[in-house]
Design a protein around this motif. Sequence first.
Motif, PDB file in Angstrom:
ATOM      1  N   GLN A  96     -37.532 -11.725  27.380  1.00 30.52           N
ATOM      2  CA  GLN A  96     -36.710 -10.567  27.560  1.00 30.52           C
ATOM      3  C   GLN A  96     -35.912 -10.080  26.757  1.00 30.52           C
ATOM      4  OE1 GLN A  96     -34.046 -13.105  30.390  1.00 30.52           O
ATOM      5  NE2 GLN A  96     -35.617 -12.613  32.096  1.00 30.52           N
ATOM      6  N   ILE A  97     -35.662 -10.565  25.571  1.00 26.93           N
ATOM      7  CA  ILE A  97     -35.057  -9.843  24.303  1.00 26.93           C
ATOM      8  C   ILE A  97     -36.034  -8.894  23.852  1.00 26.93           C
ATOM      9  CG2 ILE A  97     -34.307 -10.231  22.136  1.00 26.93           C
ATOM     10  CD1 ILE A  97     -33.085 -12.864  23.180  1.00 26.93           C
ATOM     11  N   THR A 157     -33.655   9.515  27.826  1.00 31.62           N
ATOM     12  CA  THR A 157     -32.640   8.998  28.678  1.00 31.62           C
ATOM     13  C   THR A 157     -33.485   8.441  30.007  1.00 31.62           C
ATOM     14  OG1 THR A 157     -32.325  11.156  29.753  1.00 31.62           O
ATOM     15  CG2 THR A 157     -30.721  10.082  28.192  1.00 31.62           C
ATOM     16  N   THR A 158     -34.749   8.744  30.455  1.00 28.13           N
ATOM     17  CA  THR A 158     -35.378   8.193  31.428  1.00 28.13           C
ATOM     18  C   THR A 158     -35.765   6.655  31.520  1.00 28.13           C
ATOM     19  OG1 THR A 158     -37.580   8.543  30.554  1.00 28.13           O
ATOM     20  CG2 THR A 158     -36.691  10.108  31.908  1.00 28.13           C
ATOM     21  N   VAL A 159     -35.436   6.030  30.239  1.00 27.23           N
ATOM     22  CA  VAL A 159     -35.613   4.631  29.881  1.00 27.23           C
ATOM     23  C   VAL A 159     -34.509   3.903  30.681  1.00 27.23           C
ATOM     24  CG1 VAL A 159     -35.465   2.823  27.914  1.00 27.23           C
ATOM     25  CG2 VAL A 159     -36.713   5.182  27.634  1.00 27.23           C
ATOM     26  N   ILE A 160     -33.160   4.658  30.637  1.00 25.69           N
ATOM     27  CA  ILE A 160     -32.074   4.057  31.387  1.00 25.69           C
ATOM     28  C   ILE A 160     -32.551   3.584  32.650  1.00 25.69           C
ATOM     29  CG2 ILE A 160     -29.834   4.199  32.233  1.00 25.69           C
ATOM     30  CD1 ILE A 160     -29.491   6.205  30.070  1.00 25.69           C
ATOM     31  N   THR A 161     -33.223   4.288  33.549  1.00 23.81           N
ATOM     32  CA  THR A 161     -33.736   4.025  34.898  1.00 23.81           C
ATOM     33  C   THR A 161     -34.765   2.826  34.920  1.00 23.81           C
ATOM     34  OG1 THR A 161     -33.409   6.066  35.549  1.00 23.81           O
ATOM     35  CG2 THR A 161     -34.716   5.007  37.015  1.00 23.81           C
ATOM     36  N   GLU A 162     -35.611   2.835  33.861  1.00 26.40           N
ATOM     37  CA  GLU A 162     -36.574   1.825  33.748  1.00 26.40           C
ATOM     38  C   GLU A 162     -35.777   0.471  33.482  1.00 26.40           C
ATOM     39  OE1 GLU A 162     -39.889   2.459  30.990  1.00 26.40           O
ATOM     40  OE2 GLU A 162     -39.465   4.605  31.322  1.00 26.40           O
ATOM     41  N   LEU A 163     -34.690   0.314  32.375  1.00 25.97           N
ATOM     42  CA  LEU A 163     -33.912  -0.735  32.082  1.00 25.97           C
ATOM     43  C   LEU A 163     -33.338  -1.401  33.382  1.00 25.97           C
ATOM     44  CD1 LEU A 163     -32.503   0.284  28.549  1.00 25.97           C
ATOM     45  CD2 LEU A 163     -33.682  -1.972  29.241  1.00 25.97           C
ATOM     46  N   VAL A 164     -32.895  -0.257  34.121  1.00 26.86           N
ATOM     47  CA  VAL A 164     -32.166  -0.808  35.462  1.00 26.86           C
ATOM     48  C   VAL A 164     -33.139  -1.637  36.081  1.00 26.86           C
ATOM     49  CG1 VAL A 164     -31.209   0.054  37.777  1.00 26.86           C
ATOM     50  CG2 VAL A 164     -30.444   1.224  35.439  1.00 26.86           C
ATOM     51  N   GLU A 165     -34.400  -1.140  36.354  1.00 29.54           N
ATOM     52  CA  GLU A 165     -35.382  -1.737  37.371  1.00 29.54           C
ATOM     53  C   GLU A 165     -35.735  -3.073  36.681  1.00 29.54           C
ATOM     54  OE1 GLU A 165     -38.571   1.210  37.503  1.00 29.54           O
ATOM     55  OE2 GLU A 165     -37.263   2.652  39.146  1.00 29.54           O
ATOM     56  N   TYR A 166     -35.585  -2.932  35.262  1.00 21.07           N
ATOM     57  CA  TYR A 166     -36.150  -4.251  34.740  1.00 21.07           C
ATOM     58  C   TYR A 166     -35.328  -5.291  34.821  1.00 21.07           C
ATOM     59  CZ  TYR A 166     -37.647  -7.633  31.115  1.00 21.07           C
ATOM     60  OH  TYR A 166     -38.052  -8.767  30.280  1.00 21.07           O
ATOM     61  N   TYR A 167     -33.924  -4.950  34.682  1.00 15.26           N
ATOM     62  CA  TYR A 167     -32.848  -5.710  34.865  1.00 15.26           C
ATOM     63  C   TYR A 167     -32.835  -6.586  36.210  1.00 15.26           C
ATOM     64  CZ  TYR A 167     -30.354  -5.611  30.439  1.00 15.26           C
ATOM     65  OH  TYR A 167     -29.675  -6.186  29.086  1.00 15.26           O
ATOM     66  N   LYS A 205     -35.529  -6.752  38.708  1.00 16.30           N
ATOM     67  CA  LYS A 205     -36.687  -7.259  39.019  1.00 16.30           C
ATOM     68  C   LYS A 205     -36.941  -8.444  38.208  1.00 16.30           C
ATOM     69  CE  LYS A 205     -38.695  -3.196  40.868  1.00 16.30           C
ATOM     70  NZ  LYS A 205     -39.797  -1.973  40.723  1.00 16.30           N
ATOM     71  N   GLU A 206     -36.942  -8.344  36.898  1.00 18.54           N
ATOM     72  CA  GLU A 206     -37.360  -9.333  35.995  1.00 18.54           C
ATOM     73  C   GLU A 206     -36.008 -10.076  35.440  1.00 18.54           C
ATOM     74  OE1 GLU A 206     -40.346  -9.560  35.251  1.00 18.54           O
ATOM     75  OE2 GLU A 206     -40.997  -7.987  36.267  1.00 18.54           O
ATOM     76  N   ILE A 207     -34.961  -9.778  35.499  1.00 13.83           N
ATOM     77  CA  ILE A 207     -33.975 -10.685  34.996  1.00 13.83           C
ATOM     78  C   ILE A 207     -32.979 -11.058  35.916  1.00 13.83           C
ATOM     79  CG2 ILE A 207     -31.759 -10.778  33.578  1.00 13.83           C
ATOM     80  CD1 ILE A 207     -33.081  -8.533  31.808  1.00 13.83           C
ATOM     81  N   GLY A 208     -32.940 -10.370  37.140  1.00 14.75           N
ATOM     82  CA  GLY A 208     -32.329 -10.818  38.496  1.00 14.75           C
ATOM     83  C   GLY A 208     -30.906 -10.370  38.351  1.00 14.75           C
TER      84      GLY A 208
END
Length: 462
Positions: free
Chosen positions: A81-82, A326-336, A338-341
């Motif tokens: 994850q890191i 800045t679109t990466v921010i939305t990708e990070l939201v989804e990653y947090y 789906k993958e991190i919970g």
Amino acid sequence: MEARKVQKNDFTNLLELEEHIYPLVDVDTPNVYRNLFPYDEIPKIAFNDRIVPHNMQNEIWITDTTFRDGQQSRTPYTTEQIVKIYDYLHRLGGPKGIIRQSEFFLYSKKDRDAVYKCLEKGYKFPEITSWIRASKKDFELVKEIGLKETGILVSCSDYHIFYKMKMTRKQALTHYLSVIRECLETGISPRCHFEDITRADIFGFVIPFCVELMKLMNEYQIPIKIRACDTMGYGVNFAGAVIPRSVQGIIYGLIKHAGVPSELIEWHGHNDFYKAVSNSTTAWLYGACGVNCSMFGIGERTGNTPLEAMVFEYAQLKGTLDGMDTTVITELVEYYQKEIGYKLPSRTPFAGSSFNVTRAGIHADGLLKNEEIYNIFDTEKFLNRPPLVAVSKTSGLAGIAHWINNYYHLDEERQVTKDSELVAIVKEWVDKEYEDGRITVITDNELVCVVTDSCKKLGFIL
């Protein structure tokens, strides 16, 4: 008493009185500013109307503490994850590296494995830095891994010096300087974390300490950074507020009275009084080049300054994103999620599920006619998040169609219209809800369930 000399300031081209010398003020009892922090009352914001000038530097940047302070308040990230989040930070910061550094723990094998894997990426930005215990063994570890800089805790308020460390100011200063000298001896650049600076004696301890650090920097020719840590979130950005709570006053004092270069000053804020973002922006405006943040503000207690917030503060101050994606921010939201919970509160600016959702009927009508009326900027362009209209009893067929098209990101060929059979079925369900006495708007989760069931009945997929 000898009069101070008059000399020219090469920056402002004005004549000024020679600077005061600020020696360490050793005290027998701690000064805990009980007049400002009575503890059994709400802290007080006092003013003396001493104003300092704006001093924003040509280059300002963001540094990241997602893997350090951001891990002190949640379940630790896995190594994988890191590494993934580090990839996202690299993309978000863009080719100019506006996200300049990211700091890592080195305590455990998991932490060190993450550092090695991130170093293998070969990214120039964010530069990987560390956070360690102030010991010779750990300094050698930093050097062995190949890092150029490490953070060192140097608590600076009397709360910490007297009550936590059980020292006097002179003892603390002597101890800190010996530790930092050890760090410099190994060739590592120290980043001094001035913990609890907004409750510290700025002129009696902080500035004298910084003056000594600048002497060490000149002696070793190795940069020494000062991180001004608003550990309890007491900082305020109001003009004329008194130190130690004044962000402007602290930054001005570090630059003007202690001689710390702007590029070696970072502000590290906490959000206990909802001021983390405004205080970080203020630090930029008054001369600090760096602001230290964590992704989504995840950190101790109420959290740190949200990194995504400072991306947009940067763009507003500089008039450009300077290549940040800045679109990466939305990708990070989804990653947090789906993958991190980790699910963000729905109304979190720029990132929450409802940050650009209009619910009031009259607002929805305006948004349907022209999205600029009720959307902060082109959120689809910058965040891949088109504005949404929440469905209510006044939405009608057009409003429901608009919701479906935007929520499911349907391209022009696949978009539904108000004449669509799917829209009619959803409208019938919505009408029934309000006929049965409902007064609240329909939630996205409810609509997703209705749309999914309706699609199954109709035999197609959105």
